[in-house]
Design an enzyme around this catalytic site. Structure first.
Site, PDB file in Angstrom:
ATOM      1  N   LYS A  38       1.036  -1.317  -0.046  1.00  0.00           N
ATOM      2  CA  LYS A  38      -0.090  -0.064  -0.170  1.00  0.00           C
ATOM      3  C   LYS A  38       0.751   1.034  -0.102  1.00  0.00           C
ATOM      4  CE  LYS A  38      -4.230   1.141   0.058  1.00  0.00           C
ATOM      5  NZ  LYS A  38      -5.642   0.247  -0.382  1.00  0.00           N
TER       6      LYS A  38
ATOM      7  N   GLY B 267      -5.498   2.716  -7.164  1.00  0.00           N
ATOM      8  CA  GLY B 267      -6.317   3.778  -6.396  1.00  0.00           C
ATOM      9  C   GLY B 267      -6.759   3.251  -5.002  1.00  0.00           C
ATOM     10  N   ASP B 268      -6.926   4.523  -4.268  1.00  0.00           N
ATOM     11  CA  ASP B 268      -7.817   4.213  -2.693  1.00  0.00           C
ATOM     12  C   ASP B 268      -8.331   5.718  -2.754  1.00  0.00           C
ATOM     13  OD1 ASP B 268      -7.846   2.082  -0.553  1.00  0.00           O
ATOM     14  OD2 ASP B 268      -7.590   4.132   0.449  1.00  0.00           O
TER      15      ASP B 268
ATOM     16  N   ASN C  79     -15.991   6.242  -4.687  1.00  0.00           N
ATOM     17  CA  ASN C  79     -15.876   5.383  -5.650  1.00  0.00           C
ATOM     18  C   ASN C  79     -16.659   3.984  -5.242  1.00  0.00           C
ATOM     19  OD1 ASN C  79     -13.953   2.564  -6.578  1.00  0.00           O
ATOM     20  ND2 ASN C  79     -14.409   3.988  -8.310  1.00  0.00           N
TER      21      ASN C  79
HETATM   22  P1  NDP Z   1     -12.953   7.966  -2.449  1.00  0.00           P
HETATM   23  O1  NDP Z   1     -11.943   9.089  -2.201  1.00  0.00           O
HETATM   24  O2  NDP Z   1     -13.280   7.764  -3.774  1.00  0.00           O
HETATM   25  O3  NDP Z   1     -13.994   8.418  -1.525  1.00  0.00           O
HETATM   26  C1  NDP Z   1     -13.767   8.283  -0.005  1.00  0.00           C
HETATM   27  C2  NDP Z   1     -15.252   8.742   0.418  1.00  0.00           C
HETATM   28  O4  NDP Z   1     -15.211   8.388   2.046  1.00  0.00           O
HETATM   29  C3  NDP Z   1     -15.652  10.356   0.243  1.00  0.00           C
HETATM   30  O5  NDP Z   1     -17.044  10.343   0.370  1.00  0.00           O
HETATM   31  C4  NDP Z   1     -14.916  10.809   1.658  1.00  0.00           C
HETATM   32  O6  NDP Z   1     -15.687  12.075   2.024  1.00  0.00           O
HETATM   33  C5  NDP Z   1     -15.303   9.773   2.771  1.00  0.00           C
HETATM   34  N1  NDP Z   1     -14.228   9.872   3.451  1.00  0.00           N
HETATM   35  C6  NDP Z   1     -12.787   9.723   3.408  1.00  0.00           C
HETATM   36  N2  NDP Z   1     -11.897   9.843   4.686  1.00  0.00           N
HETATM   37  C7  NDP Z   1     -12.990  10.214   5.522  1.00  0.00           C
HETATM   38  C8  NDP Z   1     -12.951  10.555   6.805  1.00  0.00           C
HETATM   39  N3  NDP Z   1     -11.734  10.664   7.419  1.00  0.00           N
HETATM   40  N4  NDP Z   1     -14.098  10.568   7.487  1.00  0.00           N
HETATM   41  C9  NDP Z   1     -15.433  10.591   7.045  1.00  0.00           C
HETATM   42  N5  NDP Z   1     -15.361  10.299   5.596  1.00  0.00           N
HETATM   43  C10 NDP Z   1     -14.220  10.332   4.769  1.00  0.00           C
HETATM   44  O7  NDP Z   1     -12.345   6.656  -1.895  1.00  0.00           O
HETATM   45  P2  NDP Z   1     -12.828   5.039  -2.266  1.00  0.00           P
HETATM   46  O8  NDP Z   1     -14.201   5.130  -2.298  1.00  0.00           O
HETATM   47  O9  NDP Z   1     -12.020   4.566  -3.133  1.00  0.00           O
HETATM   48  O10 NDP Z   1     -12.684   4.589  -0.750  1.00  0.00           O
HETATM   49  C11 NDP Z   1     -13.275   4.326   0.369  1.00  0.00           C
HETATM   50  C12 NDP Z   1     -12.991   3.286   1.322  1.00  0.00           C
HETATM   51  O11 NDP Z   1     -12.902   2.016   0.450  1.00  0.00           O
HETATM   52  C13 NDP Z   1     -11.481   3.520   1.740  1.00  0.00           C
HETATM   53  O12 NDP Z   1     -11.394   2.617   3.103  1.00  0.00           O
HETATM   54  C14 NDP Z   1     -10.490   2.407   1.050  1.00  0.00           C
HETATM   55  O13 NDP Z   1      -9.588   2.124   1.347  1.00  0.00           O
HETATM   56  C15 NDP Z   1     -11.602   1.391   0.539  1.00  0.00           C
HETATM   57  N6  NDP Z   1     -11.395   0.491  -0.702  1.00  0.00           N
HETATM   58  C16 NDP Z   1     -11.236   1.000  -1.868  1.00  0.00           C
HETATM   59  C17 NDP Z   1     -10.936   0.221  -2.933  1.00  0.00           C
HETATM   60  C18 NDP Z   1     -11.056   1.019  -4.383  1.00  0.00           C
HETATM   61  O14 NDP Z   1     -10.879   0.199  -5.260  1.00  0.00           O
HETATM   62  N7  NDP Z   1     -11.147   2.032  -4.583  1.00  0.00           N
HETATM   63  C19 NDP Z   1     -10.837  -0.866  -2.757  1.00  0.00           C
HETATM   64  C20 NDP Z   1     -11.162  -1.743  -1.531  1.00  0.00           C
HETATM   65  C21 NDP Z   1     -11.386  -0.704  -0.469  1.00  0.00           C
HETATM   66  P3  NDP Z   1     -14.891  13.408   1.549  1.00  0.00           P
HETATM   67  O15 NDP Z   1     -15.187  13.687   0.008  1.00  0.00           O
HETATM   68  O16 NDP Z   1     -15.641  14.455   2.479  1.00  0.00           O
HETATM   69  O17 NDP Z   1     -13.500  13.410   2.024  1.00  0.00           O
HETATM   70  O1  2IT Z   2      -8.050  -1.392  -0.660  1.00  0.00           O
HETATM   71  C1  2IT Z   2      -8.002  -1.994  -1.763  1.00  0.00           C
HETATM   72  O2  2IT Z   2      -7.995  -3.182  -2.038  1.00  0.00           O
HETATM   73  C2  2IT Z   2      -7.843  -1.036  -2.959  1.00  0.00           C
HETATM   74  N1  2IT Z   2      -7.680   0.134  -2.642  1.00  0.00           N
HETATM   75  C3  2IT Z   2      -7.478  -1.570  -4.304  1.00  0.00           C
HETATM   76  C4  2IT Z   2      -6.409  -2.101  -4.597  1.00  0.00           C
HETATM   77  C5  2IT Z   2      -5.974  -2.386  -5.912  1.00  0.00           C
HETATM   78  O3  2IT Z   2      -4.606  -2.814  -6.182  1.00  0.00           O
HETATM   79  O4  2IT Z   2      -6.749  -2.449  -6.826  1.00  0.00           O
END
Ligand code: NDP
Ligand code: 2IT
Length: 447
Positions: free
Chosen positions: A127, A166-167, A242
């Protein structure tokens, strides 16, 4: 409780990583699941295998200087933790958020080892990220930041070495800038070095949707064990990024009614069901705030600033924003309202107390390393397409994703049964993921 044989390992992890609370939380949860495994398979505790799993193979921390639109120099800190490569190249996302520190990246990298193992695909765990805050930054600033970040990172990654994606705060725009700079620095069109790419330069169909869709598929499988499904259920999804957006999309397709979503400032409730086109317009196109939803939607919707989205009564709760966003207090409220299932779209969004309360109350609980594995699994499918210079249809890719999620569910459930804890997906995911990594590590010797 950690088994007494494993307690000294955790004591050493505590000593060596003092103050890294999220990392310690993630390690503790996994070690709590492993007592029964080492009793049954003492070979997995040989050669300090568990101690080695808890120590990253490599940790890179670097300065990221860049120039903002006013001509001022900004400094951020960049991280890449290459945690475990027993099963394949390090694989895991990059997070840009002001809260990022080494403990958060290590917790995410540690979780990623077991998640990636559960997919059954050849990917190790890693990560990365930065404390850069993209909020309010222009495209030009984000591009210059990404270019500076990659100017250090490029020497540590590669299609056979480490493949970021991404994340939080890193989506297709950022991946594009990162890939462009990697290509320039190396003079190689090495598509397999990053995933989550745009379709025109080597991306996979369904990768954007994959994490959210995968979470919906996983929870559908959990519900089926109780002869239930999403049809007619009230669902709350936190976040509006996302993962949240594509969870809402698939849950709605499955007949569920998503009545609330959020961002870090507050949440919206819409009893008609969340209008996803409007959320996409606000979040994906305008990069706006969820408060705008209530203003634009009219009388059925309301916005609550601050507060807890988990106060909204629901049958299924899908925390999809960030770590530790759902506390013991929230869990009690959800249980009181009769919640049937909780699936972690985010990484470690439920605190240990919340998880314990759900499990004690008999709520179906799907931990992130199983429930949100669809994103990284589809990243591995993107790597397959890049390696074979092929490009699959959306249907083909989604079918693979659905099959992988059903398989992860089955493996977690069977492992929980095998260890005498039917329905305990936390134990099932930790043990099934661990065993696959442990077998590879044993075979590879002390490295
Ligand atoms: P994005 O940046 O697209 O969206 C994040 C969302 O969560 C936004 O609505 C944001 O609000 C909110 N958020 C972020 N930080 C905080 C915080 N400290 N307190 C409250 N709300 C918060 O990220 P993703 O959707 O990609 O990721 C969301 C979660 O999913 C994370 O835990 C990530 O690790 C996990 N994840 C993502 C994957 C991926 O493929 N993208 C895969 C597996 C897991 P705001 O805009 O106000 O910050
Ligand atoms: O938390 C996760 O699994 C991700 N942010 C996606 C990682 C990836 O390599 O697609």
């Amino acid at each position: 409780m950690i088994d007494e044989k494993l307690q000294p390992i955790f004591d050493e992890v505590l000593r060596r990583n003092a103050g890294e609370s999220e990392f310690l939380q993630a390690v503790q949860e996994v070690l709590e699941s492993l007592g029964a495994v080492v009793a049954k398979h003492p070979e997995y505790a040989h050669n300090a295998l568990i101690e080695r799993i808890c120590e990253p193979e490599r940790q890179i921390i670097f300065r990221v200087p860049w120039v903002d639109d006013r001509g001022e120099v900004q400094i951020n800190r960049g991280f890449r933790v290459q945690f475990n490569s027993a099963l394949g190249p390090y694989k895991g996302g990059i997070r840009f958020h002001p809260s990022v520190n080494v403990g958060i990246i290590k917790f995410l990298g540690f979780e990623q080892i077991f998640k990636n193992a559960l997919t059954g695909l050849p990917i190790g765990g890693g990560k990365g990220g930065s404390d850069f805050n993209p909020r309010g930054r222009s495209d030009g600033e984000v591009m210059r930041f990404c270019q500076s970040f990659m100017t250090e990172l490029y020497r540590h990654i590669g299609e056979y070495t480490d493949v970021p994606a991404g994340d939080i705060g890193v989506g297709s725009r950022e991946i594009g800038y990162l890939f462009g700079q990697y290509k320039r620095l190396t003079n190689r069109y090495e598509a397999g070095v990053l995933t989550g790419k745009g379709l025109v330069y080597g991306g996979s169909r369904a990768r954007t949707e994959a994490t959210g869709y995968g979470t919906a598929y996983f929870v559908q499988e959990m519900l089926a064990t109780r002869a239930a499904d999403f049809d007619g259920k009230r669902v709350v999804v936190s976040g509006s990024g996302n993962v949240a957006i594509y969870t809402i999309e698939k849950v709605t397709e499955f007949g569920g009614k998503v009545v609330a979503c959020s961002d870090s400032a507050g949440y919206v409730v819409d009893d008609e069901g969340i209008d996803l086109d409007l959320v996409k317009q606000i979040k994906e196109v305008r990069r706006g705030r969820i408060s705008e939803y209530a203003k634009l939607k009219g009388s059925t919707a309301s916005y609550v600033e601050g507060g807890s989205i988990w106060e909204v009564p629901c049958d299924v709760a899908l925390p999809s924003a960030t770590q530790n966003e759902l506390t013991g207090k929230d869990a009690r409220v959800l249980i009181e309202h009769g919640v049937l299932a909780v699936g972690e779209g985010a990484n470690m969004p439920c605190t240990p107390e919340a998880v314990k309360l759900f499990q004690e109350a008999g709520v179906l609980f799907g931990p992130g390393k199983a429930a949100n594995a669809g994103g990284v699994a589809t990243s591995a499918l993107e790597m397959q397409q890049n390696a074979s210079r092929d490009s699959w249809t959306f249907e083909q890719t989604e079918e693979r994703l659905a099959a992988i999620m059903r398989d992860i569910h089955r493996r977690c459930a069977e492992t929980a049964d095998e260890y005498g804890k039917p329905g305990d997906y936390v134990l099932g995911a930790n043990v099934a993921g661990f065993v696959r990594v442990a077998e590879a590590m044993e075979a590879l010797g002390v490295v």
